[in-house]
Each structure stands twice: as structure tokens, then as C-alpha cells.
Design an enzyme around this catalytic site. Structure first.
Site, short mmCIF file in Angstrom:
data_model
loop_
_atom_site.label_atom_id
_atom_site.label_comp_id
_atom_site.label_asym_id
_atom_site.label_seq_id
_atom_site.Cartn_x
_atom_site.Cartn_y
_atom_site.Cartn_z
N CYS A 164 -6.45 4.31 -3.44
CA CYS A 164 -6.32 2.84 -2.87
C CYS A 164 -7.59 1.89 -3.76
O CYS A 164 -7.24 1.18 -4.53
CB CYS A 164 -6.29 2.63 -1.50
SG CYS A 164 -5.06 3.27 -0.65
N ASP B 2 0.88 -1.29 -0.06
CA ASP B 2 0.20 0.02 -0.12
C ASP B 2 0.90 1.37 0.08
O ASP B 2 1.90 1.44 0.80
CB ASP B 2 -0.84 -0.05 1.23
CG ASP B 2 -2.14 0.62 1.06
OD1 ASP B 2 -2.22 1.65 0.43
OD2 ASP B 2 -3.26 -0.12 1.37
N ASP B 3 0.47 2.17 -0.90
CA ASP B 3 1.33 3.60 -1.15
C ASP B 3 2.82 3.43 -1.37
O ASP B 3 3.47 4.37 -0.99
CB ASP B 3 1.30 4.27 0.33
CG ASP B 3 -0.29 4.76 0.39
OD1 ASP B 3 -1.43 4.33 -0.13
OD2 ASP B 3 -0.84 5.65 1.48
N HIS C 106 -10.10 -2.98 -1.56
CA HIS C 106 -10.06 -1.76 -0.81
C HIS C 106 -10.14 -2.17 0.69
O HIS C 106 -9.31 -1.79 1.46
CB HIS C 106 -11.02 -0.94 -1.02
CG HIS C 106 -10.71 0.23 -0.21
ND1 HIS C 106 -11.77 0.58 0.70
CD2 HIS C 106 -9.61 1.14 -0.03
CE1 HIS C 106 -11.47 1.54 1.62
NE2 HIS C 106 -10.04 1.96 0.84
N ASP D 72 0.18 0.18 -5.02
CA ASP D 72 -1.20 0.44 -5.63
C ASP D 72 -1.39 2.00 -6.14
O ASP D 72 -1.95 2.11 -6.80
CB ASP D 72 -2.22 0.31 -4.73
CG ASP D 72 -2.18 1.12 -3.30
OD1 ASP D 72 -1.25 1.58 -3.07
OD2 ASP D 72 -3.13 1.00 -2.80
N HIS D 73 -0.16 2.87 -5.88
CA HIS D 73 0.15 4.09 -6.32
C HIS D 73 1.08 4.80 -5.58
O HIS D 73 1.98 4.25 -4.87
CB HIS D 73 -1.21 4.91 -6.25
CG HIS D 73 -1.84 4.90 -4.65
ND1 HIS D 73 -1.21 5.25 -3.67
CD2 HIS D 73 -2.81 4.27 -4.31
CE1 HIS D 73 -1.84 5.07 -2.63
NE2 HIS D 73 -3.15 4.37 -2.85
#
Length: 492
Positions: free
Chosen positions: A73, A34-35, A132, A337-338
Site C-alpha cells: 500500500c 485499497d487492494d 498510507h 493501489d495494487h
């Protein structure tokens, strides 16, 4: 006790001619972080302590230009799971999976590429945050878990161990004392150096659970698709103190582009609202002022410590894979995810159409010799992963996608004549080509066109040059319009 949950995951497969010792078809281990922007040693950030991920990148394929469809997300995960760019407003929301997939009856057309693996005989296991929801179930941050899965048909098994935090969402915002952001009414700092071991935070429990499941899958003898979703380095930047101790805070570099870009409207940015929810942070972030250099280093220290913590968990997973001799027939994918602004353009967070929020980690480590030790510089998108996974595993694709397989880039590292990645947010469409980022906003506030020069790898994006290069904008605009899905004209 372990709570069995839904989660969503991504993983990568191998072609049919792979010579395997234990089974004909490859296993897939998809690790979602994540992130995670490209803040790793493998991407040239040598101040980051990420030896295990770096080792997988060195012996696999490192994608240097991977871009997500949406810089938030849930929506980013909806795009990768379905292989589709956003085409209506809900596709930009963290609720996109719940609204579009959850509660639907099973159909021949797969709900996700994971479902397609399951249809083709794979045993699919989800652990942690793949869709998510932190544990794959549909419920609010402060509610009790429901029985409804976010992805009702994708998983053969859904596992999660919430430990002392008791629920997935409590675990997602966990502090080492068993409390969480919700229970403490946001009266918390955005970081913590916990006096604890790896199991003192949820991601350590996730790694342990995945390791135990690998042992079971080894005995099962069926090809598997395992998705493992780690929470960090998502806020809060909480990690065991030993990972903080890897860094000298005074030597952590600050952002090379901490100022608001020239010639942009502030509506292209945001005031770091997610970050500012952590009420006990020493300073607030905003577009009207920068945080101090000392506090910026503290925050960046927390982000890096969180990465090192996750790197250690991935290292444990890989060591178990090797011990079980599953590495000989397993494709490992590591996907962020980004991205995330670490004070870049005066923003702390994601949620923009700038390079910092859209570019993320993608590493594919495959047993095939032709996939080894490559930096893949082709521009690829998250929606491309769906057809690529099926392509590499020899699974028929029965649902059209917006993405295209990039296995040829891994094998031959030959770029396309037209490489482009499209992203969507804040009433805008952004397009990344080899040399430029062009963004068009559907709003009244001017300017609505932004152009950033990326020649020679310049990723600063500190000056909108659209008014200086009108011919370039005119030349690129038809290509950007190809990515217009009608999103901003769509109704729910």
C-alpha cells in the site's frame, strides 16, 4: 465529530478547452480503492456485482493493462504521488511517505502531484486513505493520532470521520460492534457479514462526508481536487450483510491457478502472513498446503461483498455529483493501489511480483467526448498518472517524473511501439510487456530469472518458461535493465 486529517489523493483533470458551465477548469475526483484488483464486471468478471463502477467504466476509459510499481500500500502510493519508481529500499516500504515526505518544509518543487494542483489554484480536499495512513496522520496502528500530516503541503483540507472507532487505524480494521483488530488482539476472523447499514462500517461514513463536502465545493466555485480513499476490499473482508446476500457462495468461482508455479523458488512467493494474522480464521494459508475449496469460496465471497459495498458508496458519490451538476465538469478516476492473490499461486495477499499482485483497476471517466466509451489496452504504469493528470488539466509540470502522460491513449487508443511496465519487490524487478512478464531476482536462490507467456491474454502465470526460451530472455533483458533504478544497490 469529524476529525480533520491528512490524506493523500489522486484525481484527474481535464484539458483547458473544456466547455464548463460553472468554471473554466475541470474538477477532479480521485477515488482510491485499497487492494482492488481487476475483479469487476467491467473487466469481464460477470459474477461480481459492481454496477456503479461498471457504468462509469462503460462511459469512460477502462484501462485493461494498468500495473503498479510496488505491490504494497504505502510504497505504491508513494510512487503514484511522486511519479517516481523506487530507487532505494525505503521506497518499497509502507513507511516510504513518512520517511521521504513527512516533516519536510514546503519547497517550490511539489511534494506530490496533488501539491502541484494546489500550487496552480485548486482547492484540494483529502478524505480517507490516500497516502498510507488511514486518515493521513503519522502514528502507529495502536497509538493515538498525532498532529503530523503524512503530506504536509498537499491538502487545503483533510477530513475524516472515524465514528465509533475513534481513530483512523481503528477504523481501517473495523468490526461492526465498534471493535477493531488491534483492540481484539487479532482474535478475529478475516471476514464479517455485519447486521448493519452502510454507515455501520467506516467506508459508509467516508462516502457521507464526501457527499457533504461536494455540496460545499459547489458553492465555493473554485476548481477542486477531491481525493476519496475507501478501505475495502482490504482485509478484513467486512461488509454489511446485504452485500453478502448478493452472492450464492456455492457459485463463486475458485482460482484458476491455485498451485505453486512450476520452476520457481518459493522465495518468489510468501506464506500469506498478513492474512494469517486474523487468528480466528477457520483455516491458515501457506505454501505447503491449500485451504479447502469451501473456505476459499468463503474468503472470495467476503472479498466480493466488500467490492459491492464500495461500489454502492461510489454510486452515491456519483449520484450527488450529478445532482449538483458537477459531473459536467469533473473527471472521475478510480484507482486500485495494487492487486491481490485470492488463493492464486497458493497465496492470499499481495506482496509478490506476479500478475495477480501487480495488475489493478484504473478507470478514468471524463466529460470530454473523445475520452468516452473506450477500452484502453495500452500498458500503463501508476507513475504515468502524475504527468497525465497535469497534462489533462493544462498544468505545467515543473518536476521531472519517471512516468509519461498517457492522455493520447485515452484520446486515440494508439499503442506505443515500446509498451512496458516495471514493478519492484522481494529483491526483484519485474517487467510486463504485451506478450511476456520477465522477472529478475537479486538473490542467491535459483532460479533468479522467471519468464511467463502472456500471448492471447493468458494471465495464469503457472509455469516459468525461462529455461525453455533463453533467446526470448536474452532479447528482453536489455529492456528490463532499463528499469533498473539501482534500487538493490542503494543504501538508505
Amino acid at each position: 465529530m469529524f476529525r480533520y486529517f491528512t490524506a493523500l489523493y489522486l484525481v484527474l483533470g481535464l484539458s483547458n478547452h473544456l466547455s464548463a458551465q460553472t468554471q473554466d477548469r475541470p474538477n477532479v475526483l480521485f477515488i482510491c480503492v485499497d487492494d482492488l484488483r481487476t475483479e469487476l464486471g467491467a473487466y469481464g468478471k460477470h459474477y461480481v456485482k459492481s454496477p456503479h463502477i461498471d457504468a462509469l467504466a462503460k462511459t469512460g476509459a477502462l484501462f485493461t493493462n494498468h500495473y503498479v510499481q510496488v505491490p504494497t500500500c504505502g510504497a505504491s502510493r508513494h510512487a503514484i504521488l511522486t511519479g517516481m519508481r523506487p530507487s532505494k529500499p525505503i521506497h518499497l516500504s509502507n513507511n516510504s511517505i513518512v520517511e521521504e515526505i513527512s516533516g519536510q518544509p514546503e519547497k517550490e518543487t511539489p511534494e506530490t502531484f496533488i501539491h502541484r494542483f494546489k500550487q496552480d489554484g485548486y482547492h484540494t480536499v483529502g478524505i480517507g486513505k490516500i497516502s498510507h495512513s488511514a486518515d493521513g496522520l503519522v502514528y502507529g496502528y495502536e497509538a493515538q493520532p498525532s498532529e503530523q500530516r503524512e503530506l504536509p503541503h498537499s491538502w487545503s483540507e483533510l477530513l475524516f470521520n472515524p465514528g465509533k472507532w475513534k481513530t483512523g487505524w481503528n477504523s481501517f480494521f473495523a468490526y461492526a460492534n465498534g471493535e477493531n483488530r488491534q483492540s481484539l488482539k487479532k482474535q478475529v476472523k478475516p471476514y464479517e457479514a455485519g447486521e448493519t447499514d452502510d454507515q455501520g462500517y467506516p467506508d459508509g461514513l467516508t462516502a457521507d462526508l464526501a457527499i457533504s463536502k461536494l455540496k460545499e465545493l459547489k458553492k465555493k466555485g473554485q476548481p477542486f481536487f477531491m481525493g476519496v480513499g475507501f478501505f475495502k476490499p482490504h482485509l478484513p473482508f467486512n461488509a454489511p450483510k446485504k452485500y453478502w446476500d448478493l452472492y450464492d457462495e456455492n457459485k463463486i468461482p475458485l482460482s484458476p491457478n491455485p498451485d505453486i508455479p512450476e520452476n520457481v523458488n518459493l522465495k518468489s512467493l510468501h506464506g500469506s502472513g498478513e492474512f494469517n494474522q486474523y487468528a480466528l480464521g477457520e483455516e491458515k494459508a501457506g505454501l505447503d498446503t491449500q485451504v479447502s475449496d469451501a473456505y476459499a469460496r468463503k474468503l472470495r465471497h467476503g472479498y466480493l461483498a466488500s467490492i459491492s459495498y464500495i461500489d454502492a458508496q461510489i454510486g452515491k458519490l456519483y449520484q450527488e455529483l450529478k445532482a449538483l451538476e458537477l459531473d459536467k465538469n469533473t473527471i472521475i478516476v478510480i484507482w486500485g493501489d495494487h492487486g491481490w492473490h485470492l488463493g492464486d499461486q497458493r497465496v492470499w495477499g499481495k506482496h509478490t511480483l506476479f500478475e495477480n499482485a501487480l495488475k489493478s483497476t484504473l478507470i478514468i471517466n471524463s466529460p470530454l467526448p473523445q475520452h468516452k466509451a473506450k477500452k484502453v489496452r495500452a500498458i500503463v504504469e501508476s507513475v504515468d498518472i502524475y504527468p497525465t493528470l497535469l497534462d489533462m488539466c493544462g498544468i505545467d509540470q515543473i518536476k521531472p517524473t519517471d512516468g509519461e502522460s498517457f492522455e493520447k491513449h485515452i484520446k486515440y487508443n494508439i499503442p506505443d511501439t515500446e509498451e512496458v511496465a516495471y514493478s519492484y519487490f522481494r529483491n526483484g524487478i519485474s517487467m510486463r510487456t504485451k506478450d511476456y512478464r520477465l522477472t529478475k531476482y537479486f538473490r542467491k536462490d535459483q532460479p533468479v530469472i522467471e519468464l511467463y507467456d502472456h500471448h492471447k491474454g493468458n494471465a495464469i502465470e503457472n509455469k516459468n518458461i525461462a529455461d525453455k526460451k533463453p533467446n526470448t530472455v536474452k532479447e528482453l533483458m536489455p529492456l528490463l535493465n532499463k528499469g533498473d533504478t539501482g534500487l538493490y544497490n542503494a543504501s538508505e
